[in-house]
Motif scaffolding. Structure first.
Motif, PDB file in Angstrom:
ATOM      1  N   ASP A 155       9.555  -3.431 -17.008  1.00  0.00           N
ATOM      2  CA  ASP A 155       8.742  -4.660 -17.471  1.00  0.00           C
ATOM      3  C   ASP A 155       7.943  -4.443 -18.512  1.00  0.00           C
ATOM      4  O   ASP A 155       7.526  -5.282 -19.188  1.00  0.00           O
ATOM      5  CB  ASP A 155       7.752  -5.168 -16.199  1.00  0.00           C
ATOM      6  N   VAL A 194      16.714  -2.743  -8.697  1.00  0.00           N
ATOM      7  CA  VAL A 194      15.517  -3.211  -9.104  1.00  0.00           C
ATOM      8  C   VAL A 194      15.318  -4.373  -9.761  1.00  0.00           C
ATOM      9  O   VAL A 194      14.234  -4.783 -10.535  1.00  0.00           O
ATOM     10  CB  VAL A 194      14.676  -1.812 -10.041  1.00  0.00           C
ATOM     11  N   PHE A 195      16.420  -5.226 -10.138  1.00  0.00           N
ATOM     12  CA  PHE A 195      16.386  -6.302 -10.929  1.00  0.00           C
ATOM     13  C   PHE A 195      16.320  -7.468 -10.025  1.00  0.00           C
ATOM     14  O   PHE A 195      16.383  -8.553 -10.874  1.00  0.00           O
ATOM     15  CB  PHE A 195      17.827  -6.088 -11.662  1.00  0.00           C
ATOM     16  N   ARG A 243       9.992  -2.384  -1.012  1.00  0.00           N
ATOM     17  CA  ARG A 243      10.638  -1.616  -1.915  1.00  0.00           C
ATOM     18  C   ARG A 243      10.165  -0.158  -1.789  1.00  0.00           C
ATOM     19  O   ARG A 243       9.149   0.050  -1.235  1.00  0.00           O
ATOM     20  CB  ARG A 243      10.571  -1.878  -3.453  1.00  0.00           C
ATOM     21  N   ARG A 259      10.229  -9.157  -8.836  1.00  0.00           N
ATOM     22  CA  ARG A 259       9.238  -8.970 -10.108  1.00  0.00           C
ATOM     23  C   ARG A 259       7.892  -8.461  -9.504  1.00  0.00           C
ATOM     24  O   ARG A 259       7.471  -8.671  -8.382  1.00  0.00           O
ATOM     25  CB  ARG A 259       8.857 -10.341 -10.605  1.00  0.00           C
ATOM     26  N   ARG A 282      10.809  -0.441 -11.825  1.00  0.00           N
ATOM     27  CA  ARG A 282      10.429  -1.924 -12.251  1.00  0.00           C
ATOM     28  C   ARG A 282       9.448  -1.990 -13.273  1.00  0.00           C
ATOM     29  O   ARG A 282       9.486  -2.818 -14.313  1.00  0.00           O
ATOM     30  CB  ARG A 282      10.053  -2.604 -11.231  1.00  0.00           C
ATOM     31  N   GLN A 284      11.460   2.663  -6.747  1.00  0.00           N
ATOM     32  CA  GLN A 284      11.868   1.206  -7.229  1.00  0.00           C
ATOM     33  C   GLN A 284      10.590   0.633  -7.945  1.00  0.00           C
ATOM     34  O   GLN A 284      10.866   0.106  -9.102  1.00  0.00           O
ATOM     35  CB  GLN A 284      12.552   0.550  -6.262  1.00  0.00           C
ATOM     36  N   THR A 285       9.477   0.702  -7.549  1.00  0.00           N
ATOM     37  CA  THR A 285       8.368   0.050  -8.005  1.00  0.00           C
ATOM     38  C   THR A 285       8.070   0.581  -9.364  1.00  0.00           C
ATOM     39  O   THR A 285       7.798  -0.056 -10.452  1.00  0.00           O
ATOM     40  CB  THR A 285       7.180  -0.069  -7.102  1.00  0.00           C
TER      41      THR A 285
END
Length: 75
Positions: free
Chosen positions: A23, A44-45, A11, A48, A19, A15-16
């Protein structure tokens, strides 16, 4: 640090970070007008972050790690 975590998931750093915010129950407000970035921000879904990823990214809080979004090079 962010780049290393991002690369481990295939990614972008952006994006990280998005996320990580999601989270942690935070509401990120990304800003872009570029169609490619808009698509990245929404993608981004389907991955994990690991517990170790979360620890590494949390350690950056307040450090003002800054990166050029076009090259993903840290300043």
């Amino acid at each position: 640090m962010t780049r290393r975590v991002a690369e481990s998931h295939g990614r972008t750093a952006g994006q990280t970070v998005l996320r990580w915010h999601l989270d942690n129950g935070l509401v990120p407000i990304p800003k872009t007008v570029r169609p490619r970035r808009l698509a990245e921000n929404l993608d981004v879904f389907d991955f994990r972050l690991t517990h170790e990823d979360h620890k590494a990214l949390a350690s950056l809080a307040g450090t003002q790690e800054t990166m050029d979004p076009d090259t993903h090079e840290e300043f």
